[in-house]
Design an enzyme around this catalytic site. Structure first.
Site, PDB file in Angstrom:
ATOM      1  N   TYR A 170       0.863  -1.177   0.000  1.00 40.22           N
ATOM      2  CA  TYR A 170       0.000   0.000   0.000  1.00 40.22           C
ATOM      3  C   TYR A 170       0.906   1.236   0.000  1.00 40.22           C
ATOM      4  O   TYR A 170       2.022   1.195  -0.504  1.00 40.22           O
ATOM      5  CB  TYR A 170      -0.974  -0.052   1.188  1.00 40.22           C
ATOM      6  CG  TYR A 170      -2.174   0.828   0.981  1.00 40.22           C
ATOM      7  CD1 TYR A 170      -3.028   0.619  -0.109  1.00 40.22           C
ATOM      8  CD2 TYR A 170      -2.447   1.873   1.843  1.00 40.22           C
ATOM      9  CE1 TYR A 170      -4.115   1.433  -0.324  1.00 40.22           C
ATOM     10  CE2 TYR A 170      -3.547   2.693   1.632  1.00 40.22           C
ATOM     11  CZ  TYR A 170      -4.379   2.470   0.547  1.00 40.22           C
ATOM     12  OH  TYR A 170      -5.450   3.285   0.328  1.00 40.22           O
ATOM     13  N   LYS A 242      -6.824  -1.471  -2.360  1.00 37.53           N
ATOM     14  CA  LYS A 242      -7.860  -1.300  -1.346  1.00 37.53           C
ATOM     15  C   LYS A 242      -8.608  -2.612  -1.128  1.00 37.53           C
ATOM     16  O   LYS A 242      -8.994  -2.946  -0.003  1.00 37.53           O
ATOM     17  CB  LYS A 242      -8.840  -0.205  -1.774  1.00 37.53           C
ATOM     18  CG  LYS A 242      -9.496   0.523  -0.613  1.00 37.53           C
ATOM     19  CD  LYS A 242      -8.507   1.436   0.088  1.00 37.53           C
ATOM     20  CE  LYS A 242      -9.155   2.249   1.184  1.00 37.53           C
ATOM     21  NZ  LYS A 242      -8.285   3.310   1.705  1.00 37.53           N
TER      22      LYS A 242
END
Length: 659
Positions: A170, A242
């Site tokens: 991420y 996500k």
């Protein structure tokens, strides 16, 4: 764009899942605190004692009272694939961990080395390969490749080393991967929709399955990615990332999700001049055509996948709130930048008020930084004040003051958005008063000070000491990321308030020591991290499992309460205000429970026979959360197999069937 996404700790699993020991050392650029590492090691030791060797390899031998549910994770996994087709399917593939019986039943003899390994041995080998990569971007690419080959191994490796790897899969490394998307491109994943071909949107979405196949959609237009701005079609990677968090933190099944990018062009000159750029090569299209494109997507997604929850991610500042307000009264949708930040911040405030023994309805709050995140926080806290004090949101808004670059927002402030105007104070009331941060603090005497300004060191000693003059336990939350943009650091905030400040930050910080105990005794105060990852997975999980037809304000409020209830500071005011993501799965269950119960009260639940007792509801939720473990495979003949058993989820679906 302000965002609260930072390093995240390893998550605990059910008793049936054993974790690998957390490494004593780290390679690469990721830094971890000693406290976080010790927490993970302690957790690993305790979990190792809970499970047997057989339980490490396979989950689901034991039946539960909810094993009949379609999303149940107990029992064998039906599979109609054999041979190389099975080995090439990432959802079913076990590589060297296929058992002797599975190698026989699924025609794998001669296709694998002879030695049968455990998942733990595979993780060890994969981790060594990961560590051998030269830099974080190469590690990101390695993890992407693994995900395409073996999803269980990918998620298990990530789970066992989550704190170390989070910044790789991420932000910030995913941001670098997005910037280099067209140069690193190997294999497409997800849906690429074209604003110049709006009539094909439904056809393109229809290729991904049948109405019951998709639970969770993350969509972006790529305009405001992770604080790095317009990345065009490379934004597909933020949708994918996500969804990885939704699976690892919230247990959403990875074969029932869909990442989408709306390609509207790009205003990034570097991409437009790059011969290798893969997206539309023109300036970003806005206005009526953009709105029609988004509307076509939403309508098609709802028609094709009526059970799916739509998560808007990293839209531009002008569109994020506008689109959310347009669609949330009609469909189950969510925007993490607007709503997730508000939810987790309210949870920290609730925990702080519990310690200071104050009522939410009496709260006075100053927000420094009136952008998307700041206004989103203000809205969420305003609604909570209104509910607690039984007053209108307009009346509750009078207890919140927003400050931006020119100073306090007033009726004379220029270029205020509709969202900001709700908090603008009367110019006449402030005409003769200082409207900078210190002046507002002196006048308002707030209980809570929020920082979303990205202006470093703006919470000065004068500001903090002035606040502490009027409030016994000031709640101060400098949330701007990355760390270098924090409005203040915890060490200073605690020093300037003699250890009385209740602090949560947008990035992780080590504990702070000081002479704030009885008779000047040195004590250690742990600082909470305001991380959206402890709230948005539970909101999505609860909404998906209950098939809520909307995500209401009461459901979001319930999510905040669920997080706050698990704050360690409720038992010890030297502990963090919020639970860490080391217990994120437990937090997600609690949040999902609160969200579902609130959805029931609101009358928006469409799933049948959802338990109403909290103990049963928790078990019902956990039973449907996907875990990165190898379940035994059970062969089924093709004509008897479900689409899932055939490996058709997110693979088949005839676009010619679309009207």
């Amino acid at each position: 764009m302000f965002n609260i996404h930072s390093s995240i700790q390893r998550i605990p699993k059910r008793a049936s899942l054993v974790t690998t020991r957390f490494p004593q050392h780290y390679r690469g650029s990721t830094a971890v605190s000693q406290r976080q590492a010790q927490q993970v090691r302690n957790m690993s030791h305790s979990q190792d004692s809970q499970a047997s060797k057989g339980e490490q390899q396979h989950q689901g031998q034991k039946k539960t009272k909810f094993s009949h549910l379609p999303l149940s994770t107990s029992g064998p996994l039906e599979c109609a694939l054999k041979g190389t087709v099975l080995l090439n399917h990432p959802y079913f593939n076990k590589g060297s961990a296929f058992t002797k019986e599975e190698r026989r039943d699924f025609a794998l003899h001669g296709l694998l080395p002879q030695h049968i390994q455990t998942l733990e041995q595979q993780v060890q080998r994969a981790y060594e390969q990961y560590c051998s990569q030269p830099d974080d971007l190469a590690k990101n690419t390695f993890m992407t490749s693994m995900k395409e080959q073996n999803e269980v191994l990918f998620y298990r490796l990530l789970h066992d080393h989550l704190e170390e790897m989070f910044s790789v899969v991420y932000t910030p490394t995913e941001g670098e991967a997005i910037q280099n998307y067209s140069r690193l491109f190997r294999k497409p994943e997800g849906v690429f929709l074209n604003i110049n071909d709006i009539d094909s949107v439904k056809r393109d979405l229809a290729q991904w399955g049948k109405p019951e196949d998709i639970d969770y959609i993350v969509v972006t237009d790529g305009e405001e990615i992770l604080g790095i701005g317009d990345q065009g079609c490379g934004g597909i990677l933020i949708s994918i990332a996500k969804l990885v968090l939704m699976t690892i933190c919230g247990g959403i099944h990875p074969n029932r999700v869909l990442p989408v990018v709306l390609d509207c062009g790009t205003d990034n000159e570097g991409l437009l001049k790059d011969d290798l750029y893969l997206g539309l090569r023109h300036k970003r299209i806005r206005g009526e055509k953009y709105d029609r494109f988004v509307e076509t997507f939403v309508k098609a997604a709802r028609e094709l996948y009526p059970k799916a929850y739509i998560h808007f991610e990293d839209f531009g500042l002008d569109n994020a709130r506008r689109l959310l307000e347009r669609y949330r009264p009609k469909i189950p949708c969510f925007n993490d930048d607007v709503q997730g930040t508000g939810c987790v911040t309210l949870a920290a405030i609730m925990a702080g008020l519990h310690i200071s023994k104050q009522k939410l309805g009496d709260l006075r709050m100053v927000v420094y930084g009136a952008g998307t995140a700041g206004v989103g926080i203000a809205d969420h806290v305003r609604d909570a004040i209104a509910a607690d004090a039984d007053i209108s949101p307009e009346e509750a808004g009078k207890q919140i003051w927003l400050i931006d670059k020119p100073g306090l927002l007033t009726t004379k402030s220029e270029s205020l958005s509709d969202a900001q105007q709700k908090y603008a104070k009367s110019h006449e009331d402030w005409a003769d008063k200082d409207t900078d941060l210190l002046g507002v603090i002196k006048e308002v005497k707030p209980h809570v000070l929020i920082g979303t300004s990205t202006k470093p060191k703006s919470f000065t000693e004068d500001v903090v000491r002035e606040m502490a003059k009027h409030v016994e336990r000031p709640i101060i939350l400098p949330l701007s990321n990355p760390t270098k943009l924090h409005e203040a650091v915890p060490e200073d905030l605690l020093k300037w308030t003699d250890g009385k400040a209740l602090v949560a930050t947008g990035s992780p910080f080590d504990p702070v020591k000081g002479p704030w105990g009885k008779d000047g005794k040195e004590i250690e105060i742990e600082v909470a991290e305001c991380n959206n990852s402890v709230v948005f997975p539970g909101i999505g999980l609860g909404s998906v499992l209950s098939r809520a037809n909307r995500v209401t304000d009461k459901m979001l409020m319930a999510a905040s309460k669920g997080v706050a209830e698990m704050g360690p500071a409720l038992k010890d005011d030297k502990a963090p205000l919020l639970p860490g993501v080391d217990v994120v799965r437990d937090v997600s269950v609690r949040v999902a429970r609160r969200v579902i119960l609130a959805a029931m009260e609101e009358g928006v639940v469409e799933e049948k026979d959802v338990p109403t007792k909290e103990e049963d509801l928790d078990e019902w939720i956990r039973e449907q959360m996907w875990d990165p473990v190898y379940r035994p495979l059970k062969y089924v003949e093709g004509e008897k197999a479900t689409r899932g058993a055939k490996g058709d989820l997110r693979v088949l679906g005839n676009p010619n069937d679309v009207e």
